[in-house]
Design a protein around this motif. Sequence first.
Motif, PDB file in Angstrom:
ATOM      1  N   ASN A  10      35.804   7.784   7.972  1.00 56.80           N
ATOM      2  CA  ASN A  10      36.654   8.923   8.287  1.00 56.80           C
ATOM      3  C   ASN A  10      36.240  10.128   7.459  1.00 56.80           C
ATOM      4  O   ASN A  10      36.023  10.007   6.250  1.00 56.80           O
ATOM      5  CB  ASN A  10      38.119   8.590   8.008  1.00 56.80           C
ATOM      6  CG  ASN A  10      38.592   7.417   8.829  1.00 56.80           C
ATOM      7  OD1 ASN A  10      38.150   7.225   9.952  1.00 56.80           O
ATOM      8  ND2 ASN A  10      39.481   6.626   8.269  1.00 56.80           N
ATOM      9  N   PHE A  11      36.146  11.267   8.113  1.00 54.55           N
ATOM     10  CA  PHE A  11      35.734  12.506   7.465  1.00 54.55           C
ATOM     11  C   PHE A  11      36.716  13.612   7.817  1.00 54.55           C
ATOM     12  O   PHE A  11      37.631  13.417   8.604  1.00 54.55           O
ATOM     13  CB  PHE A  11      34.330  12.914   7.944  1.00 54.55           C
ATOM     14  CG  PHE A  11      33.262  11.915   7.587  1.00 54.55           C
ATOM     15  CD1 PHE A  11      32.638  11.957   6.358  1.00 54.55           C
ATOM     16  CD2 PHE A  11      32.884  10.933   8.493  1.00 54.55           C
ATOM     17  CE1 PHE A  11      31.650  11.044   6.019  1.00 54.55           C
ATOM     18  CE2 PHE A  11      31.904  10.004   8.175  1.00 54.55           C
ATOM     19  CZ  PHE A  11      31.279  10.068   6.929  1.00 54.55           C
ATOM     20  N   ALA A  17      27.644  15.648  11.047  1.00 54.47           N
ATOM     21  CA  ALA A  17      26.531  15.716  10.095  1.00 54.47           C
ATOM     22  C   ALA A  17      26.224  14.330   9.525  1.00 54.47           C
ATOM     23  O   ALA A  17      25.055  13.956   9.372  1.00 54.47           O
ATOM     24  CB  ALA A  17      26.850  16.699   8.972  1.00 54.47           C
ATOM     25  N   ALA A  18      27.265  13.561   9.230  1.00 54.69           N
ATOM     26  CA  ALA A  18      27.056  12.209   8.708  1.00 54.69           C
ATOM     27  C   ALA A  18      26.377  11.322   9.755  1.00 54.69           C
ATOM     28  O   ALA A  18      25.418  10.605   9.445  1.00 54.69           O
ATOM     29  CB  ALA A  18      28.387  11.597   8.273  1.00 54.69           C
ATOM     30  N   LEU A  19      26.862  11.361  10.990  1.00 58.77           N
ATOM     31  CA  LEU A  19      26.240  10.562  12.054  1.00 58.77           C
ATOM     32  C   LEU A  19      24.779  10.956  12.253  1.00 58.77           C
ATOM     33  O   LEU A  19      23.913  10.082  12.400  1.00 58.77           O
ATOM     34  CB  LEU A  19      27.016  10.719  13.364  1.00 58.77           C
ATOM     35  CG  LEU A  19      28.386  10.063  13.425  1.00 58.77           C
ATOM     36  CD1 LEU A  19      29.160  10.561  14.642  1.00 58.77           C
ATOM     37  CD2 LEU A  19      28.281   8.546  13.428  1.00 58.77           C
ATOM     38  N   ASP A  20      24.493  12.249  12.244  1.00 59.59           N
ATOM     39  CA  ASP A  20      23.104  12.703  12.396  1.00 59.59           C
ATOM     40  C   ASP A  20      22.244  12.199  11.248  1.00 59.59           C
ATOM     41  O   ASP A  20      21.099  11.775  11.449  1.00 59.59           O
ATOM     42  CB  ASP A  20      23.036  14.225  12.479  1.00 59.59           C
ATOM     43  CG  ASP A  20      23.595  14.783  13.779  1.00 59.59           C
ATOM     44  OD1 ASP A  20      23.790  14.007  14.745  1.00 59.59           O
ATOM     45  OD2 ASP A  20      23.850  16.010  13.822  1.00 59.59           O
ATOM     46  N   ALA A  65      32.328   6.861  13.202  1.00 58.37           N
ATOM     47  CA  ALA A  65      32.876   7.926  12.371  1.00 58.37           C
ATOM     48  C   ALA A  65      33.780   8.819  13.197  1.00 58.37           C
ATOM     49  O   ALA A  65      33.618   8.918  14.413  1.00 58.37           O
ATOM     50  CB  ALA A  65      31.741   8.752  11.770  1.00 58.37           C
ATOM     51  N   TYR A  66      34.723   9.451  12.500  1.00 60.90           N
ATOM     52  CA  TYR A  66      35.559  10.457  13.161  1.00 60.90           C
ATOM     53  C   TYR A  66      36.070  11.446  12.140  1.00 60.90           C
ATOM     54  O   TYR A  66      36.065  11.175  10.931  1.00 60.90           O
ATOM     55  CB  TYR A  66      36.651   9.763  13.953  1.00 60.90           C
ATOM     56  CG  TYR A  66      38.086   9.885  13.524  1.00 60.90           C
ATOM     57  CD1 TYR A  66      38.980  10.629  14.281  1.00 60.90           C
ATOM     58  CD2 TYR A  66      38.581   9.220  12.412  1.00 60.90           C
ATOM     59  CE1 TYR A  66      40.315  10.711  13.938  1.00 60.90           C
ATOM     60  CE2 TYR A  66      39.914   9.294  12.060  1.00 60.90           C
ATOM     61  CZ  TYR A  66      40.778  10.044  12.818  1.00 60.90           C
ATOM     62  OH  TYR A  66      42.100  10.118  12.481  1.00 60.90           O
ATOM     63  N   ASP A  67      36.446  12.629  12.633  1.00 57.74           N
ATOM     64  CA  ASP A  67      37.031  13.662  11.790  1.00 57.74           C
ATOM     65  C   ASP A  67      38.541  13.588  11.901  1.00 57.74           C
ATOM     66  O   ASP A  67      39.105  13.765  12.982  1.00 57.74           O
ATOM     67  CB  ASP A  67      36.558  15.052  12.240  1.00 57.74           C
ATOM     68  CG  ASP A  67      35.116  15.329  11.864  1.00 57.74           C
ATOM     69  OD1 ASP A  67      34.761  15.081  10.695  1.00 57.74           O
ATOM     70  OD2 ASP A  67      34.354  15.788  12.734  1.00 57.74           O
ATOM     71  N   VAL A  68      39.193  13.335  10.777  1.00 59.81           N
ATOM     72  CA  VAL A  68      40.648  13.278  10.736  1.00 59.81           C
ATOM     73  C   VAL A  68      41.173  14.707  10.890  1.00 59.81           C
ATOM     74  O   VAL A  68      40.820  15.588  10.101  1.00 59.81           O
ATOM     75  CB  VAL A  68      41.141  12.678   9.404  1.00 59.81           C
ATOM     76  CG1 VAL A  68      42.660  12.646   9.357  1.00 59.81           C
ATOM     77  CG2 VAL A  68      40.551  11.289   9.181  1.00 59.81           C
ATOM     78  N   PRO A  76      39.836  10.590   0.951  1.00 56.01           N
ATOM     79  CA  PRO A  76      38.690   9.694   0.984  1.00 56.01           C
ATOM     80  C   PRO A  76      38.743   8.592  -0.062  1.00 56.01           C
ATOM     81  O   PRO A  76      38.032   7.601   0.052  1.00 56.01           O
ATOM     82  CB  PRO A  76      37.497  10.623   0.763  1.00 56.01           C
ATOM     83  CG  PRO A  76      38.060  11.814   0.064  1.00 56.01           C
ATOM     84  CD  PRO A  76      39.470  11.942   0.559  1.00 56.01           C
ATOM     85  N   GLY A  77      39.598   8.738  -1.062  1.00 58.29           N
ATOM     86  CA  GLY A  77      39.755   7.684  -2.052  1.00 58.29           C
ATOM     87  C   GLY A  77      38.540   7.543  -2.942  1.00 58.29           C
ATOM     88  O   GLY A  77      37.559   8.253  -2.824  1.00 58.29           O
TER      89      GLY A  77
END
Length: 140
Positions: A10-11, A17-20, A65-68, A76-77
């Motif tokens: 989760n982002f 950008a993370a997936l890329d 992944a997904y954007d919250v 993000p902990g």
Amino acid sequence: MAITTTTHLNFRGDARAALDFYHSVFGGQTVAVTYKDTGDVRNPDEADWVMWGQVTADNGFRVMAYDVPSALPWNPGENAVFVSVRGDDAEEITGLWQKLSAGATVVQPLAPSAWAPLYGMLKDAFGVVWVMDVAAPYNG
């Protein structure tokens, strides 16, 4: 019956950008569906954020992944999740490590350990902690 387990990250605005980046490391196919794609835009500034995305590679690597959305709480902990990549080929794991370590903070350098021919841990540029190792037989 068969099941698979996939790490879901989760982002807040960085999912694409993370997936890329993960695609550039592991290869495979990337899918990214935005809030705009689904018609579920609640904040115009977040229309192009990823509502659902994944990278799937033929070597078995898979991450989602997904954007919250900003309307929902997100923290993000610290060390809440480690993503573990384990293989049986030291050259392959070393190559993945080299790519994944771009912009990362190395927690434990990739090196032989007491329990594995190679083991390493890093926190990537997106704050995700990765554990990578070469599998060794367990002799209990």
